[in-house]
Design an enzyme around this catalytic site. Structure first.
Site, PDB file in Angstrom:
ATOM      1  N   HIS A  43     -24.770  10.107 -22.406  1.00 58.42           N
ATOM      2  CA  HIS A  43     -26.018  11.364 -21.870  1.00 58.42           C
ATOM      3  C   HIS A  43     -27.136  11.030 -21.785  1.00 58.42           C
ATOM      4  O   HIS A  43     -27.735  11.601 -20.850  1.00 58.42           O
ATOM      5  CB  HIS A  43     -25.723  12.060 -23.495  1.00 58.42           C
ATOM      6  CG  HIS A  43     -24.568  12.703 -23.826  1.00 58.42           C
ATOM      7  ND1 HIS A  43     -24.255  13.099 -25.282  1.00 58.42           N
ATOM      8  CD2 HIS A  43     -23.722  13.136 -23.105  1.00 58.42           C
ATOM      9  CE1 HIS A  43     -23.297  13.904 -25.306  1.00 58.42           C
ATOM     10  NE2 HIS A  43     -22.656  13.764 -24.139  1.00 58.42           N
ATOM     11  N   GLU A  88      -8.176  -1.702  -5.487  1.00 55.93           N
ATOM     12  CA  GLU A  88      -8.881  -2.187  -6.597  1.00 55.93           C
ATOM     13  C   GLU A  88      -8.127  -3.463  -7.432  1.00 55.93           C
ATOM     14  O   GLU A  88      -8.830  -3.869  -8.204  1.00 55.93           O
ATOM     15  CB  GLU A  88      -9.636  -1.113  -7.421  1.00 55.93           C
ATOM     16  CG  GLU A  88      -8.703  -0.296  -8.008  1.00 55.93           C
ATOM     17  CD  GLU A  88      -9.166   0.945  -8.780  1.00 55.93           C
ATOM     18  OE1 GLU A  88     -10.149   0.833  -9.186  1.00 55.93           O
ATOM     19  OE2 GLU A  88      -8.443   1.873  -8.926  1.00 55.93           O
ATOM     20  N   ASP A 141     -13.869  -3.000  -9.888  1.00 60.03           N
ATOM     21  CA  ASP A 141     -12.381  -3.371 -10.619  1.00 60.03           C
ATOM     22  C   ASP A 141     -12.098  -4.532  -9.676  1.00 60.03           C
ATOM     23  O   ASP A 141     -11.507  -5.579 -10.108  1.00 60.03           O
ATOM     24  CB  ASP A 141     -11.429  -2.385 -10.528  1.00 60.03           C
ATOM     25  CG  ASP A 141     -11.544  -1.600 -12.173  1.00 60.03           C
ATOM     26  OD1 ASP A 141     -12.174  -2.081 -12.976  1.00 60.03           O
ATOM     27  OD2 ASP A 141     -10.805  -0.619 -12.060  1.00 60.03           O
ATOM     28  N   CYS A 190     -16.446   2.271  -1.943  1.00 61.03           N
ATOM     29  CA  CYS A 190     -17.060   3.093  -3.144  1.00 61.03           C
ATOM     30  C   CYS A 190     -17.588   2.375  -4.337  1.00 61.03           C
ATOM     31  O   CYS A 190     -18.035   3.283  -5.101  1.00 61.03           O
ATOM     32  CB  CYS A 190     -16.195   4.355  -3.291  1.00 61.03           C
ATOM     33  SG  CYS A 190     -14.819   3.895  -4.267  1.00 61.03           S
TER      34      CYS A 190
END
Length: 590
Positions: free
Chosen positions: A193, A435, A459, A506
């Site tokens: 958060h 990945e 990853d 990405c």
């Protein structure tokens, strides 16, 4: 006191130098007492009244938050509102009052901490967010029972850097309105958060800084580098001077990028690449447009869970996807199907306890056992795709068989929507994440099955090197600029181009300035980075030629060790882009 350097996780970019404002989450003080049996119904009514007051407060906070950071981020308060309707929480408090005669404050405090500790111990970012929520709601209920109402904290009376154990969602409204130069927090990760809220408000922040509250004192001097994750307590005069210059260069550089968003990501000799954005929440689309992105290269759809208390149904997903697609149309949006498992788990989808969840039941492996979950998401994506160019991307693919099975499910969903007469776009492109090492090695076979590749270097790097980047003892071994990783990227690009499909990247590597020229030279068609990194990466792309990038990439393939390759990239980039304040790290004077 002597200078003390602490490290954490960079959550929102920027550099701040100032004084500490120490904020701890003190427990609300209350008295525990026994309620006479004849008065227990009245105590339950008092609790119910506090619930009503708290609901109204959260509704008001959510509206104020929406004005600050948009509706999507403000949904964080939906999870708190849901707690007020949760029978596991509410009925237990009522039962404890009636059976045990415990006053409402005591019951709420005890139950809130029980839930908080249970969620926090699970170690997952989503659950830590829920731990924050339940504690936030518990404190608010207790204060309302005591007649103390809204928090009296903040805004700060003086410009300062907020050093805290944790930043609860409701703290943001009170603390970040004025005078907060930056945030450093002990708890939280890149998707917490705190990270989401500070990024949305563009307040530099670092989270996960161990022992910060114990080591910092009010009005201590402090430096927070949200670019690198470094926090420096009681910096020396020399350090302060160096960081003051670094901050000025950073701010000047940022100001000089204000017009670049209107220009294409094109090298000096006319080679164009797509420079897209990675987003987690629908509210980030505004930043994609304002910072000049060519679309959304990765919409991490599982992060929709961060702002909800249950799995989103088809209509909720459809609404969010459509809003994102409409907001950036006619630019394309690539939606990655849920990558649940690993470090992202959810209460509505109980995942097994696994010794190594990153390599366990996650992503498409969950879908194959729970196909309804995938079908609901694909229905929502296909329906939303009528609003603009859309692509769907499957994560964690390891072989051709899996791709064919996923494509079969997609065709089933298209047929079902057609039979039901529901409008959809059947022509969306289908791609996969590269990945896993097996996918990179088999890229030549996989390329014939899909419309595009997107390399997920986060990853891929940790699986190639067998390094859990969340493990502090071996984190230093995690290195994207490792010869093995670079070779697999090159192999994937070559296989994709041989089959006539585009290849994107990405992962976090796409925003690493040390890697920009290397990735362009390897022939990638698209880079996808966080919205805040778009302008800096575009500046680099527009400052190099494609010819020199290809020569540079060819040179990197000759190195045998990560150290030699990293030093080569650093030396060349520092020399080639000496005029640009590229952020190679805190030990670099730029």
């Amino acid at each position: 006191m002597s200078e003390l350097i602490l490290t954490g996780v960079p959550a929102a970019p920027g550099i701040a130098i100032g004084e500490v404002y120490l904020y701890r989450h003190d427990e609300p003080e209350f008295r525990e007492y026994c309620i006479l049996e004849s008065r227990r119904e009245g105590e339950v009514e008092r609790f119910d009244d506090a619930l009503d007051v708290t609901r109204r407060q959260l509704y008001a906070l959510q509206n104020r938050m929406a004005k600050l950071v948009g509706d999507a981020v403000a949904r964080i308060f939906d999870a708190q509102t849901a707690i007020l309707e949760d029978p596991e929480f509410i009925d237990v408090v009522r039962a404890e009052i009636m059976k045990e005669g415990t006053n409402a404050e005591s019951s709420i405090h005890r139950l809130a901490h029980r839930f908080h500790d249970m969620f926090a111990e699970l170690g997952d970012e989503v659950f830590r967010g829920k731990a924050q929520d339940v504690l936030d709601v518990g404190h608010r209920l207790v204060k309302n029972l005591m007649g103390k109402g809204e928090s009296t904290i903040g805004p700060l009376e003086r410009p300062a850097i907020l050093a805290t154990d944790d930043l609860l969602p409701s703290d943001v409204i009170h603390l970040l309105r004025k005078n907060v130069q930056a945030v450093a927090a002990e708890l939280g990760g890149a998707t917490s958060h705190t990270a989401i809220l500070t990024r949305s408000l563009e307040v530099p922040s670092v989270v996960g800084v161990k022992n910060l509250v114990q080591l910092a004192q009010d009005v201590d001097r402090i430096i927070v580098n949200g670019n690198s994750g470094k926090v420096i307590l009681n910096p020396s005069r020399a350090t302060t001077v160096a960081y003051t210059a670094k901050r000025k260069r950073y701010e000047k550089y940022q100001a000089g990028l204000t017009d670049i968003e209107r220009l294409p990501a094109e090298t000096t000799d006319g080679h164009r690449i797509l420079l897209s954005a990675n987003i987690e929440l629908p509210g980030e689309t505004g930043a994609v447009i304002s910072y000049g992105g060519d679309g959304i290269g990765l919409f991490r759809s599982e992060y929709l869970f961060l702002t909800r208390n249950s799995l989103p149904d088809e209509e909720a997903q459809y609404t969010d996807y459509r809003n994102v697609i409409k907001a950036v149309a006619p630019l394309p949006v690539t939606i990655r199907t849920f990558d649940l498992g690993g470090d992202k788990v959810f209460t509505d989808l109980p995942l097994p306890a696994e010794p190594n969840p990153f390599m366990g039941w996650r992503a498409i492996r969950v879908f194959f056992d729970e196909p309804k979950l995938l079908k609901v998401q694909l229905r929502a994506i296909l329906r939303a795709a009528t609003a603009g160019p859309t692509r769907v991307m499957f994560p964690f693919v390891s072989d051709v068989r899996e791709v064919r099975k996923l494509k079969g499910i997609l065709e089933e969903v298209k047929s079902e929507l057609t039979i039901d007469g529901i409008p959809m776009n059947p022509d969306i492109e289908t791609g996969i994440m590269i990945e896993l090492p097996s996918a990179a090695i088999m890229a030549d076979r996989l390329a014939g099955e899909v419309d595009f590749f997107s390399i997920g270097t986060n990853d891929l790097t940790q699986f190639v090197l067998a390094v859990d980047r969340g493990n502090e003892r071996i984190r230093k071994l995690y290195c994207e600029l490792h010869p093995a990783v670079i070779r697999l990227i090159r192999m994937t690009v070559d296989a994709g181009h041989a089959a006539g499909i585009e290849v994107a990247l990405c992962g976090e590597m796409a925003a690493n300035p040390l890697a920009t020229m290397l990735l362009i030279g390897l022939g990638l068609d698209e880079l996808s980075v966080s919205p805040l990194a778009l302008r800096e990466v575009k500046k680099l792309v527009r400052s190099m030629s494609y010819a020199e990038a290809k020569d540079f990439a060819a040179e990197t393939l000759h190195f045998d060790t990560a150290e030699d390759l990293g030093n080569f990239c650093s030396d060349v980039m520092k020399h080639r882009f000496a005029e640009l304040p590229i952020w190679f790290g805190d030990n670099n004077e730029s």
